[in-house]
Write an enzyme that holds these catalytic residues in place. Structure first.
Site, PDB file in Angstrom:
ATOM      1  CD  GLU A   1     -11.923   2.097   0.499  1.00  0.00           C
ATOM      2  OE1 GLU A   1     -12.411   1.093   1.072  1.00  0.00           O
ATOM      3  OE2 GLU A   1     -10.708   2.339   0.463  1.00  0.00           O
TER       4      GLU A   1
ATOM      5  CD  GLU B   1      -2.727  -0.837   2.682  1.00  0.00           C
ATOM      6  OE1 GLU B   1      -2.668   0.267   3.268  1.00  0.00           O
ATOM      7  OE2 GLU B   1      -3.372  -1.796   3.104  1.00  0.00           O
TER       8      GLU B   1
ATOM      9  CE  LYS C   1     -10.326   3.288   4.904  1.00  0.00           C
ATOM     10  NZ  LYS C   1      -8.992   3.208   4.263  1.00  0.00           N
TER      11      LYS C   1
ATOM     12  CD  GLU D   1      -8.131   6.815   7.646  1.00  0.00           C
ATOM     13  OE1 GLU D   1      -8.246   5.879   6.840  1.00  0.00           O
ATOM     14  OE2 GLU D   1      -7.252   6.864   8.521  1.00  0.00           O
TER      15      GLU D   1
END
Length: 424
Positions: free
Chosen positions: A319, A265, A322, A328
């Site tokens: 997203e 990541e 999250k 985030e």
């Protein structure tokens, strides 16, 4: 001010990009996070990933809809087993059942090549998972062998950079003393099974925490004077490579000098809260674009110049579920409606972007979503044990901890992405 500009008529640049070693290009990937309630259906992600030129995708679960949607596409998949399942996987029968149901079932139609067992287990707030990690690794690998899949599927586990006691300068890289015993066992597992050591690395956090001390150009792969490691005399012109080599030094210090280290990541948020310095579309565009360009144009890090890079960019989608700070929810290259978060120079007209993008599973949210205008996410699913929900929230011991995602290899069209990400 951009330092690199894409010139439409520059045949030399295009020739350079398309003549890149396949080994290096094939080492790039993207994370396909699934914590959102407004994501497009997996079927709609297929043409998007093809438009990117992606050939590898990394999941944090073994989502049946996703794996079925990508059948017969040739895309390589990494599937994940959540932290909450580690204890059960110590039982060989449970491990074999899991591998058979979540991997073998989809082969060979869907090209699954790797299983990640847990995510950032060693730096989770809940330490109860740690004793189960190594047994689960061996148990899942034994299941892979029992099903005669060992030539197709490798087994590994991702770690936060917080497993390091020291990371700067890179030559001082060593693992935390309290984790050395467990990490040594994990490295022995990798050596015995020919699998890579995975690390999640985010230069963004170093900049966010100390924007006045850390050079933005250094973390964004922009032209800069760089730094020299006084211990090795090696020159570094970007922070990610310094972080990678710190891990190489830490691994070598435990006696595993030739262990492959992959970056499972890395990424940069396009939006953040007032105290999240550097979280902008411009910086995200530079980081991801320069990262891809850097990988495509050079071999390895200063310490390992001949070892091809394997890096997974986070993430395919924003997203929206999250928890934690606004950043985030804003690591995606794309919004849930499949429009780019920033101009990535890819022609998506044949895909038909726009629309609701609401094909996600509402009972079990499973894909990245767009950011909330208020900066606050809707109620998130109870996925904390997997370590997937947060990069910097309380699911881990340190601020630079957990992200969940997928990885994909970038080829063909992604080379245009690399250049055009830097266009004016």
């Amino acid at each position: 001010m951009k330092h690199d500009t894409f010139l439409p008529h520059s045949a030399a640049l295009l020739l350079l990009l398309f003549s890149v070693s396949a080994t290096l290009v094939d080492s790039m990937g993207i994370n396909y996070g699934q914590i959102g309630n407004n994501l497009p259906k997996p079927e709609d992600a297929v043409p998007l990933i093809k438009a990117l030129g992606a050939t590898k995708v990394k999941l944090y679960d073994a989502s049946a809809p996703v794996l079925r949607a990508f059948a017969h596409t040739g895309v390589e998949f990494v599937v994940g087993l959540g932290n909450e399942y580690l204890a059960k996987m110590r039982d060989p029968d449970n491990a074999r059942t899991w591998v058979k149901s979540n991997v073998q079932t989809y082969l060979p139609a869907t090209n699954i090549t790797c299983i990640t067992v847990g995510n950032e287990v060693l730096t989770m707030t809940d330490e109860s998972y740690i004793p189960h990690l190594v047994p689960a690794l061996y148990s899942i690998h034994a299941a892979v062998v029992s099903l005669n899949l060992q030539n197709q599927v490798t087994v590994t586990t991702p770690h936060s950079l917080a497993v390091l006691q020291s990371s700067y300068p890179p030559s001082s890289g060593v693992f935390r003393r309290d984790l050395t015993g467990c990490i040594t066992q994990i490295l022995n597992f990798h050596a015995n099974t020919s699998s890579p050591f995975l690390i999640n690395a985010y230069p963004y956090f170093a900049y966010k925490d100390s924007p006045k001390q850390v050079s933005l150009d250094f973390v964004l792969f922009q032209p800069n004077q760089g730094v020299v490691d006084p211990g090795s005399n090696l020159h570094y012109d970007n922070m990610l490579f310094a972080q990678i080599d710190a891990v190489h030094y830490a691994v070598a210090a435990l006696g595993f000098k030739n262990m492959p280290v992959h970056i499972s990541e890395t990424g940069w948020p396009s939006k953040g809260d007032a105290d999240e310095a550097g979280a902008t579309p411009e910086n995200a565009k530079k980081y991801n674009g320069n990262l891809i360009k850097t990988v495509c144009n050079r071999k390895g890090t200063p310490m390992k110049p001949d070892m091809g890079l394997n890096i997974y960019v986070f993430a395919l989608f924003n997203e929206n579920m999250k928890p934690g700070p606004t950043s985030e929810r804003n690591y995606g290259l794309f919004k849930p409606d499949r429009t780019p978060v920033y101009n990535i120079g890819i022609d998506l007209s044949s895909i038909g972007s726009g629309g609701s993008g609401g094909g996600g599973n509402k009972t079990s949210p499973a894909a990245g979503g767009g950011s909330s205008s208020s900066g606050s996410p809707p109620s998130a699913p109870d996925n904390g044990p997997s370590g997937y929900l947060a990069i910097s929230s309380g699911t881990t011991k340190v601020s630079s901890s957990s992200l969940s995602s997928l990885s994909f290899t970038l080829v063909g069209g992604i080379l245009l992405l690399a250049a055009r990400l830097l266009s004016a």
